[in-house]
Design a protein around this motif. Structure first.
Motif, short mmCIF file in Angstrom:
data_model
loop_
_atom_site.label_atom_id
_atom_site.label_comp_id
_atom_site.label_asym_id
_atom_site.label_seq_id
_atom_site.Cartn_x
_atom_site.Cartn_y
_atom_site.Cartn_z
N VAL A 1 54.58 -9.37 17.39
CA VAL A 1 53.71 -8.70 18.36
C VAL A 1 52.66 -7.93 17.56
CG1 VAL A 1 53.57 -7.09 20.29
CG2 VAL A 1 55.67 -8.41 19.93
N VAL A 2 51.38 -8.11 17.91
CA VAL A 2 50.30 -7.42 17.22
C VAL A 2 49.62 -6.48 18.21
CG1 VAL A 2 48.10 -7.70 16.01
CG2 VAL A 2 49.95 -9.34 15.64
N LEU A 3 49.49 -5.21 17.81
CA LEU A 3 48.96 -4.16 18.67
C LEU A 3 47.59 -3.71 18.18
CD1 LEU A 3 52.18 -1.94 18.81
CD2 LEU A 3 51.57 -3.80 20.37
N ALA A 4 46.61 -3.61 19.09
CA ALA A 4 45.26 -3.17 18.74
C ALA A 4 44.84 -2.05 19.69
CB ALA A 4 44.29 -4.34 18.82
N HIS A 5 44.40 -0.94 19.13
CA HIS A 5 44.06 0.27 19.89
C HIS A 5 42.61 0.21 20.41
CE1 HIS A 5 41.52 1.65 16.59
NE2 HIS A 5 42.46 1.19 15.78
N GLY A 6 42.25 1.24 21.17
CA GLY A 6 40.91 1.34 21.74
C GLY A 6 39.97 2.17 20.89
N SER B 1 44.55 -2.47 23.78
CA SER B 1 44.34 -1.30 24.63
C SER B 1 42.86 -1.00 24.78
CB SER B 1 45.06 -0.09 24.03
OG SER B 1 44.65 1.12 24.63
N SER B 2 42.41 -0.72 26.00
CA SER B 2 41.05 -0.26 26.28
C SER B 2 40.02 -1.25 25.73
CB SER B 2 40.87 1.15 25.71
OG SER B 2 39.72 1.76 26.22
N SER B 3 39.19 -0.85 24.78
CA SER B 3 38.17 -1.77 24.26
C SER B 3 38.79 -3.00 23.61
CB SER B 3 37.27 -1.04 23.26
OG SER B 3 38.01 -0.51 22.18
N ALA B 4 39.96 -2.87 23.01
CA ALA B 4 40.60 -4.02 22.36
C ALA B 4 41.19 -5.00 23.36
CB ALA B 4 41.69 -3.55 21.39
N ALA B 5 41.25 -4.62 24.64
CA ALA B 5 41.70 -5.57 25.67
C ALA B 5 40.76 -6.76 25.75
CB ALA B 5 41.81 -4.87 27.02
N ALA B 6 39.50 -6.55 25.41
CA ALA B 6 38.54 -7.67 25.37
C ALA B 6 38.81 -8.56 24.17
CB ALA B 6 37.12 -7.12 25.32
N ALA B 7 39.15 -7.95 23.04
CA ALA B 7 39.33 -8.70 21.80
C ALA B 7 40.45 -9.72 21.89
CB ALA B 7 39.59 -7.73 20.64
N GLU C 1 34.68 -10.46 17.17
CA GLU C 1 35.01 -10.23 15.76
C GLU C 1 36.30 -9.44 15.60
OE1 GLU C 1 33.59 -11.63 13.22
OE2 GLU C 1 32.23 -12.66 14.58
N VAL C 2 36.53 -8.49 16.49
CA VAL C 2 37.80 -7.76 16.46
C VAL C 2 38.95 -8.73 16.73
CG1 VAL C 2 39.17 -5.94 17.55
CG2 VAL C 2 36.72 -5.58 17.15
#
Length: 266
Positions: free
Chosen positions: A24-29, A95-101, A73-74
């Motif tokens: 599982v890879v987690l990316a913040h906002g 999460s947040s902006s990274a939901a697009a990534a 790119e993210v």
């Protein structure tokens, strides 16, 4: 627990991995760092998963000064982490902006992604009046004001270590290039993630805090996100703000773990 970095064109991405099992890879906002998931990670690890929490480009310990912070790119950075770990395919949580990534990652390399989770996704650009637009401009140029804004995103509950985390976050944002990255991850970019969503073939889970102050109607925003995908579930985390993985980690873990089981059986 190990901290590693992966080279990308223009800099390096730092991530922290721990646990054993499906990845599982987690990316913040925007403005945050990988410690945003500090309360969720142990719950996923204890349930038998290998978890990599990523410092999004320009944030945390990842390098600053990137030519672009566009979600595509993210997303490519997250795929680079999966490849570096050689433990994929993975479920990606943004999460947040990274939901697009995570949407871009799922469509660019479907063989590396078994499912995606969007937390607090923005379906459209927020419509701000001139006064709010000026206030947001100030927030996105000042670490101190960003910290004050961040504090408002916990309208019901907050972690016991919230103040310490926020102080550390603001200190990081005072480093050169960090506020530019904060602005960069939410800057308008084409294509928008909503144009890519219909191309996602993996399972999708949309999570939203029921009290998320970023949205006039959090439930409606979650349902709008869900409708963009061919197969998706939308779930509300009750009594939670914009960061349910921080203010309601147990409830968030329950939803994520249920989704991970679905992905494992897909």
């Amino acid at each position: 627990m190990t901290t590693s970095q992966v080279r990308r064109n223009g800099g390096h991405i730092v991530y922290e991995a721990q646990g054993e099992g499906p990845l599982v890879v987690l990316a913040h906002g925007m403005g945050e760092n990988r410690a945003s998931f500090r309360h969720l990670v142990p719950l996923l690890v204890a349930a038998g998963h290998r978890v990599a929490s990523v410092d999004v480009r320009g944030h945390g310990e990842s390098s600053a000064g990137w030519p672009t912070y566009a979600p595509a790119e993210v997303g490519a950075d997250l795929l680079a982490v999966v490849r570096d770990l050689d433990a994929g395919p993975a479920v990606l949580v943004g999460s947040s902006s990274a939901a697009a990534a995570v949407v871009f990652a799922a469509t660019d390399a479907p063989e590396l992604v078994t499912g995606i989770v969007q937390i607090g996704a923005f379906v459209g650009q927020p419509k701000l009046n001139p006064l709010l637009r000026m206030a947001m401009w100030s927030v996105l140029h000042s670490p101190r004001l960003f910290g004050m804004f961040h504090n408002t995103l916990f309208p019901v509950h907050r972690p016991a270590d919230d103040a310490a985390y926020r102080r550390s976050m603001v200190t990081n944002l005072r480093e050169p290039g960090r506020m530019a990255a904060t602005r960069g991850v939410i800057a308008p970019a084409e294509p928008h993630w909503t144009a890519r969503a219909p191309q996602v073939r993996q399972p999708v889970l949309v999570l939203m805090g029921s009290k998320d102050p970023d949205f006039p109607d959090p439930g409606a925003e979650a349902r709008a996100a869900r409708r963009l995908f061919g197969t998706a579930e939308a779930r509300m985390i009750e009594e939670s703000g914009h960061y349910p993985h921080a203010d309601q980690p147990q409830r968030t873990a329950e939803q994520v773990l249920g989704f991970l089981a679905v992905c494992a059986g897909a």
